[in-house]
Scaffold this active site. Sequence first.
Site, PDB file in Angstrom:
ATOM      1  N   ASP A   1     150.654  15.702  53.588  1.00 22.44           N
ATOM      2  CA  ASP A   1     150.792  15.828  55.045  1.00 22.44           C
ATOM      3  C   ASP A   1     150.484  14.472  55.679  1.00 22.44           C
ATOM      4  O   ASP A   1     149.806  13.639  55.079  1.00 22.44           O
ATOM      5  CB  ASP A   1     149.764  16.838  55.586  1.00 22.44           C
ATOM      6  CG  ASP A   1     150.203  18.287  55.410  1.00 22.44           C
ATOM      7  OD1 ASP A   1     151.384  18.537  55.094  1.00 22.44           O
ATOM      8  OD2 ASP A   1     149.350  19.180  55.593  1.00 22.44           O
TER       9      ASP A   1
ATOM     10  N   ARG B   1     159.346  15.190  55.268  1.00 18.97           N
ATOM     11  CA  ARG B   1     159.316  16.231  56.306  1.00 18.97           C
ATOM     12  C   ARG B   1     159.209  15.477  57.629  1.00 18.97           C
ATOM     13  O   ARG B   1     158.314  14.664  57.796  1.00 18.97           O
ATOM     14  CB  ARG B   1     158.112  17.142  56.124  1.00 18.97           C
ATOM     15  CG  ARG B   1     157.921  18.095  57.306  1.00 18.97           C
ATOM     16  CD  ARG B   1     156.495  18.672  57.361  1.00 18.97           C
ATOM     17  NE  ARG B   1     156.150  19.457  56.217  1.00 18.97           N
ATOM     18  CZ  ARG B   1     154.891  19.548  55.740  1.00 18.97           C
ATOM     19  NH1 ARG B   1     153.908  18.899  56.309  1.00 18.97           N
ATOM     20  NH2 ARG B   1     154.648  20.287  54.683  1.00 18.97           N
TER      21      ARG B   1
ATOM     22  N   THR C   1     160.192  21.959  62.798  1.00 15.78           N
ATOM     23  CA  THR C   1     160.029  22.108  64.250  1.00 15.78           C
ATOM     24  C   THR C   1     160.254  23.557  64.645  1.00 15.78           C
ATOM     25  O   THR C   1     160.961  24.297  63.943  1.00 15.78           O
ATOM     26  CB  THR C   1     161.031  21.214  65.017  1.00 15.78           C
ATOM     27  OG1 THR C   1     160.801  21.355  66.425  1.00 15.78           O
ATOM     28  CG2 THR C   1     162.486  21.558  64.716  1.00 15.78           C
TER      29      THR C   1
HETATM   30  C1  LIG Z   1     156.022  22.932  58.720  1.00 21.59           C
HETATM   31  C2  LIG Z   1     155.299  21.987  59.620  1.00 21.59           C
HETATM   32  C3  LIG Z   1     154.466  21.039  59.067  1.00 21.59           C
HETATM   33  C4  LIG Z   1     153.797  20.113  59.895  1.00 21.59           C
HETATM   34  N1  LIG Z   1     153.096  19.085  59.331  1.00 21.59           N
HETATM   35  C5  LIG Z   1     152.554  18.127  60.133  1.00 21.59           C
HETATM   36  C6  LIG Z   1     151.936  16.968  59.604  1.00 21.59           C
HETATM   37  O1  LIG Z   1     151.847  16.768  58.400  1.00 21.59           O
HETATM   38  N2  LIG Z   1     151.423  16.061  60.482  1.00 21.59           N
HETATM   39  C7  LIG Z   1     151.515  16.221  61.847  1.00 21.59           C
HETATM   40  O2  LIG Z   1     151.062  15.348  62.606  1.00 21.59           O
HETATM   41  N3  LIG Z   1     152.088  17.315  62.371  1.00 21.59           N
HETATM   42  C8  LIG Z   1     152.617  18.269  61.548  1.00 21.59           C
HETATM   43  N4  LIG Z   1     153.226  19.365  62.119  1.00 21.59           N
HETATM   44  C9  LIG Z   1     153.061  19.661  63.570  1.00 21.59           C
HETATM   45  C10 LIG Z   1     154.088  18.955  64.428  1.00 21.59           C
HETATM   46  O3  LIG Z   1     153.797  17.578  64.471  1.00 21.59           O
HETATM   47  C11 LIG Z   1     154.071  19.525  65.860  1.00 21.59           C
HETATM   48  O4  LIG Z   1     152.813  19.319  66.436  1.00 21.59           O
HETATM   49  C12 LIG Z   1     154.391  21.007  65.937  1.00 21.59           C
HETATM   50  O5  LIG Z   1     155.404  21.352  65.037  1.00 21.59           O
HETATM   51  C13 LIG Z   1     154.862  21.404  67.351  1.00 21.59           C
HETATM   52  O6  LIG Z   1     156.019  20.711  67.641  1.00 21.59           O
HETATM   53  P1  LIG Z   1     157.506  21.368  67.729  1.00 21.59           P
HETATM   54  O7  LIG Z   1     158.395  20.478  66.951  1.00 21.59           O
HETATM   55  O8  LIG Z   1     157.489  22.765  67.278  1.00 21.59           O
HETATM   56  O9  LIG Z   1     157.889  21.174  69.236  1.00 21.59           O
HETATM   57  P2  LIG Z   1     157.140  21.546  70.616  1.00 21.59           P
HETATM   58  O10 LIG Z   1     157.933  20.846  71.662  1.00 21.59           O
HETATM   59  O11 LIG Z   1     155.670  21.285  70.533  1.00 21.59           O
HETATM   60  O12 LIG Z   1     157.355  23.092  70.653  1.00 21.59           O
HETATM   61  C14 LIG Z   1     158.633  23.703  70.768  1.00 21.59           C
HETATM   62  C15 LIG Z   1     158.459  25.198  70.942  1.00 21.59           C
HETATM   63  O13 LIG Z   1     157.905  25.748  69.747  1.00 21.59           O
HETATM   64  C16 LIG Z   1     156.971  26.781  70.036  1.00 21.59           C
HETATM   65  N5  LIG Z   1     155.617  26.299  69.624  1.00 21.59           N
HETATM   66  C17 LIG Z   1     155.304  25.059  69.203  1.00 21.59           C
HETATM   67  N6  LIG Z   1     153.991  24.993  68.865  1.00 21.59           N
HETATM   68  C18 LIG Z   1     153.483  26.227  69.125  1.00 21.59           C
HETATM   69  C19 LIG Z   1     152.187  26.796  68.988  1.00 21.59           C
HETATM   70  N7  LIG Z   1     151.155  26.102  68.520  1.00 21.59           N
HETATM   71  N8  LIG Z   1     152.007  28.095  69.344  1.00 21.59           N
HETATM   72  C20 LIG Z   1     153.046  28.833  69.788  1.00 21.59           C
HETATM   73  N9  LIG Z   1     154.292  28.339  69.944  1.00 21.59           N
HETATM   74  C21 LIG Z   1     154.520  27.068  69.610  1.00 21.59           C
HETATM   75  C22 LIG Z   1     157.041  26.983  71.522  1.00 21.59           C
HETATM   76  O14 LIG Z   1     158.023  27.958  71.755  1.00 21.59           O
HETATM   77  C23 LIG Z   1     157.497  25.613  72.021  1.00 21.59           C
HETATM   78  O15 LIG Z   1     158.122  25.685  73.265  1.00 21.59           O
HETATM   79  C24 LIG Z   1     153.925  20.248  61.309  1.00 21.59           C
HETATM   80  C25 LIG Z   1     154.766  21.205  61.853  1.00 21.59           C
HETATM   81  C26 LIG Z   1     155.461  22.064  61.037  1.00 21.59           C
HETATM   82  C27 LIG Z   1     156.392  23.043  61.661  1.00 21.59           C
END
Ligand SMILES: Cc1cc2nc3c(=O)[nH]c(=O)nc-3n(C[C@H](O)[C@H](O)[C@H](O)COP(=O)(O)OP(=O)(O)OC[C@H]3O[C@@H](n4cnc5c(N)ncnc54)[C@H](O)[C@@H]3O)c2cc1C
Length: 306
Positions: free
Chosen positions: A133, A183, A225
């Site tokens: 990660d 990723r 995402t």
């Molecule tokens: C499989 C996976 C692995 C990840 N690994 C890492 C990593 O190694 N390092 C790192 O820095 N980040 C990691 N992340 C987190 C990532 O950086 C984001 O913070 C997170 O995915 C929220 O961003 P989004 O792309 O979903 O978009 P956003 O614009 O944040 O969200 C889009 C939509 O998704 C839904 N959503 C998003 N988050 C939430 C929540 N917490 N609760 C409820 N609904 C939500 C809502 O409907 C929101 O409107 C990971 C995410 C995923 C999916």
Amino acid sequence: MLFRSLILGTSKFPPLRRLVTKSKLFRPLVRRFVAGETLDDAISAAETECEKGLFVSLDLLGENVATETEATQARRAYEEIIDRIAASPHKSEINISIKLTALGLDQGDEVAERNFRTLLSRAAQHDIFVRADMEASEYTERTIAMIERVFPDFANTGTVLQSYLHRTPGDVTKMIDLGARVRIVKGAYLEPASVAHQEKERVDQEYLIAAKRLLKDGHYPAIATQDQAIIEELKQFVVTENIAKDSFEWQMLYGIRRDLQEGLRKEGFNVRVYIPYGDQWYPYFTRRLAERPANLLFIIRSTVKG
Ligand SMILES: Cc1cc2nc3c(=O)[nH]c(=O)nc-3n(C[C@H](O)[C@H](O)[C@H](O)COP(=O)(O)OP(=O)(O)OC[C@H]3O[C@@H](n4cnc5c(N)ncnc54)[C@H](O)[C@@H]3O)c2cc1C
């Protein structure tokens, strides 16, 4: 972005941490994002997802260990996970995500590399993929360098790139050239403007650019995402560029947008659910709270009702 900074900034205060970890109030929401505290909980959640046709990545929660002994303990716990995955009927659908600070990055690159190589070797025996990660920006360079060092010996590893970082376009090129799996995420930490874009629109725009490059030239990239607009645009891109559905996977977090996860699977895409478990859930949980004000409202509403 202001809400996010507020939550991520205040979550580090010890009294708040104590309140959240001790109070029963937060438990229902924690359970929405975290599969449970034990390996049995995690394997059972993983197998349930696999039965729905989804893939899984297991994350034993824990980061920034304080001693080499703790890093060794974390490695051993991960070895146990590998053995359990190897014994599962869904073995080929489950892999692992790990934070290098859990393996001792704060204790030195050599400590973390030794633990990481031991783990990768055990995982390789069972054909299991282990992803490092990506953590806060102070670790980015060392994480990338670690992957560059170990990948020639262990093709069963890859890492994560964050579209909010200014440096990411260069790292995308590096990982494509190396042949390692990436990723792509937006990024979950509180970072200063000197290293990361601060405006959501820009982070989203950079996400699309990086994801499209990886889809075209990357090596089985993971598009991680829950952002529906981004998913729709990338689905369109995959069609126009004639990219095979099985040449990449979507990834989403456990407990978030299950409808999207299952919908994409029904459309014939590979979808992997990231399942965290363990008792060290606090930092992971606060990052999830910070992403969505509604999550905090959920707690406030339950308090008022209770
Ligand atoms: C499989 C996976 C692995 C990840 N690994 C890492 C990593 O190694 N390092 C790192 O820095 N980040 C990691 N992340 C987190 C990532 O950086 C984001 O913070 C997170 O995915 C929220 O961003 P989004 O792309 O979903 O978009 P956003 O614009 O944040 O969200 C889009 C939509 O998704 C839904 N959503 C998003 N988050 C939430 C929540 N917490 N609760 C409820 N609904 C939500 C809502 O409907 C929101 O409107 C990971 C995410 C995923 C999916």
